[in-house]
Design a protein around this motif. Structure first.
Motif, PDB file in Angstrom:
ATOM      1  N   THR A  81      -5.498   1.538  -6.317  1.00 55.53           N
ATOM      2  CA  THR A  81      -5.057   0.175  -6.058  1.00 55.53           C
ATOM      3  C   THR A  81      -4.095  -0.270  -7.151  1.00 55.53           C
ATOM      4  O   THR A  81      -4.398  -0.157  -8.346  1.00 55.53           O
ATOM      5  CB  THR A  81      -6.260  -0.786  -6.013  1.00 55.53           C
ATOM      6  OG1 THR A  81      -7.160  -0.348  -5.004  1.00 55.53           O
ATOM      7  CG2 THR A  81      -5.817  -2.198  -5.710  1.00 55.53           C
ATOM      8  N   ARG A  96      -2.908  -0.900  -1.887  1.00 57.66           N
ATOM      9  CA  ARG A  96      -3.898   0.175  -2.045  1.00 57.66           C
ATOM     10  C   ARG A  96      -3.467   1.366  -1.191  1.00 57.66           C
ATOM     11  O   ARG A  96      -3.157   1.231  -0.011  1.00 57.66           O
ATOM     12  CB  ARG A  96      -5.286  -0.290  -1.599  1.00 57.66           C
ATOM     13  CG  ARG A  96      -6.334   0.804  -1.650  1.00 57.66           C
ATOM     14  CD  ARG A  96      -7.724   0.227  -1.365  1.00 57.66           C
ATOM     15  NE  ARG A  96      -8.695   1.237  -1.045  1.00 57.66           N
ATOM     16  CZ  ARG A  96      -9.258   2.072  -1.893  1.00 57.66           C
ATOM     17  NH1 ARG A  96      -8.912   2.034  -3.161  1.00 57.66           N
ATOM     18  NH2 ARG A  96     -10.154   2.950  -1.496  1.00 57.66           N
ATOM     19  N   TYR A  98      -4.723   5.260  -0.011  1.00 53.54           N
ATOM     20  CA  TYR A  98      -5.954   6.060   0.019  1.00 53.54           C
ATOM     21  C   TYR A  98      -5.823   7.254   0.963  1.00 53.54           C
ATOM     22  O   TYR A  98      -4.966   7.291   1.839  1.00 53.54           O
ATOM     23  CB  TYR A  98      -7.160   5.210   0.430  1.00 53.54           C
ATOM     24  CG  TYR A  98      -7.115   4.724   1.850  1.00 53.54           C
ATOM     25  CD1 TYR A  98      -7.685   5.469   2.880  1.00 53.54           C
ATOM     26  CD2 TYR A  98      -6.488   3.525   2.178  1.00 53.54           C
ATOM     27  CE1 TYR A  98      -7.637   5.031   4.191  1.00 53.54           C
ATOM     28  CE2 TYR A  98      -6.434   3.076   3.480  1.00 53.54           C
ATOM     29  CZ  TYR A  98      -7.013   3.832   4.478  1.00 53.54           C
ATOM     30  OH  TYR A  98      -6.962   3.397   5.775  1.00 53.54           O
ATOM     31  N   GLY A 140      -3.875   6.262   4.291  1.00 53.00           N
ATOM     32  CA  GLY A 140      -3.726   4.847   4.608  1.00 53.00           C
ATOM     33  C   GLY A 140      -3.045   4.065   3.501  1.00 53.00           C
ATOM     34  O   GLY A 140      -2.930   4.509   2.354  1.00 53.00           O
ATOM     35  N   ASN A 142      -3.018  -0.138   2.408  1.00 50.02           N
ATOM     36  CA  ASN A 142      -3.424  -1.530   2.597  1.00 50.02           C
ATOM     37  C   ASN A 142      -2.520  -2.409   1.752  1.00 50.02           C
ATOM     38  O   ASN A 142      -2.335  -2.150   0.559  1.00 50.02           O
ATOM     39  CB  ASN A 142      -4.876  -1.754   2.161  1.00 50.02           C
ATOM     40  CG  ASN A 142      -5.861  -1.022   3.009  1.00 50.02           C
ATOM     41  OD1 ASN A 142      -5.576  -0.658   4.143  1.00 50.02           O
ATOM     42  ND2 ASN A 142      -7.053  -0.790   2.463  1.00 50.02           N
ATOM     43  N   ASP A 144      -1.909  -6.463   0.729  1.00 46.59           N
ATOM     44  CA  ASP A 144      -2.316  -7.871   0.756  1.00 46.59           C
ATOM     45  C   ASP A 144      -1.118  -8.725   0.473  1.00 46.59           C
ATOM     46  O   ASP A 144      -0.433  -8.549  -0.544  1.00 46.59           O
ATOM     47  CB  ASP A 144      -3.393  -8.148  -0.301  1.00 46.59           C
ATOM     48  CG  ASP A 144      -4.721  -7.487   0.020  1.00 46.59           C
ATOM     49  OD1 ASP A 144      -4.882  -7.012   1.160  1.00 46.59           O
ATOM     50  OD2 ASP A 144      -5.590  -7.453  -0.869  1.00 46.59           O
TER      51      ASP A 144
END
Length: 145
Positions: A81, A96, A98, A140, A142, A144
């Motif tokens: 992250t 993030r 992963y 993946g 992510n 925000d």
């Protein structure tokens, strides 16, 4: 990082007749691991000499029982992250990245049947699968806002 390991410490299983008898029925084609059969040149073979629809070499005995003990890495996830400070010049609060993998490693003592038997299947159900056991790897991202 997180991971999950599943297994059984002590269990014995007998492979189904379809796996033990390479030519149990005329429409069954031998699998590659069943090609290790007895001959004058191969006296330490895993299987007796095959006969089409012949069961005389494949009587029930403890020869066919295998240790069903296994450990399987069911899931492993590794991620990193980036904090808000690290992405200060971007219009995001956090990023993030992963990778996740399912069923990527199985340790067992199934011998010649390794890969042909899924140790998670209950042997008393007499189920075999014509499909190889699947491994999944996912990547993946992510973000925000």
């Amino acid at each position: 990082m997180s991971f999950f390991i599943q297994g059984i410490g002590k269990r014995f299983l007998k492979p189904s007749n379809e796996l033990i008898q390479p030519q149990l029925y005329s429409w069954y084609l031998p699998m590659d691991f069943q090609m290790d059969y007895w001959s004058e040149e191969n006296r330490d073979a895993a299987f007796p000499r095959p006969y089409l629809e012949g069961s005389h070499n494949f009587q029930n005995s403890d020869k066919w029982y295998r240790s069903g003990a296994y450990a399987r890495l069911k899931n492993i996830q590794l991620g990193y992250t980036l904090s808000k400070d690290q992405v200060a010049k971007l219009p995001f609060n956090r990023i993030r990245v992963y990778v996740s993998a399912e069923d990527i490693l199985t340790v067992s003592k199934l011998g010649v049947f390794k890969g042909a038997i899924d140790p998670e299947i209950r042997p008393e159900d007499n189920k075999i699968s014509p499909y190889p056991f699947a491994t999944t790897v996912s990547f993946g991202l992510n973000i925000d806002l």
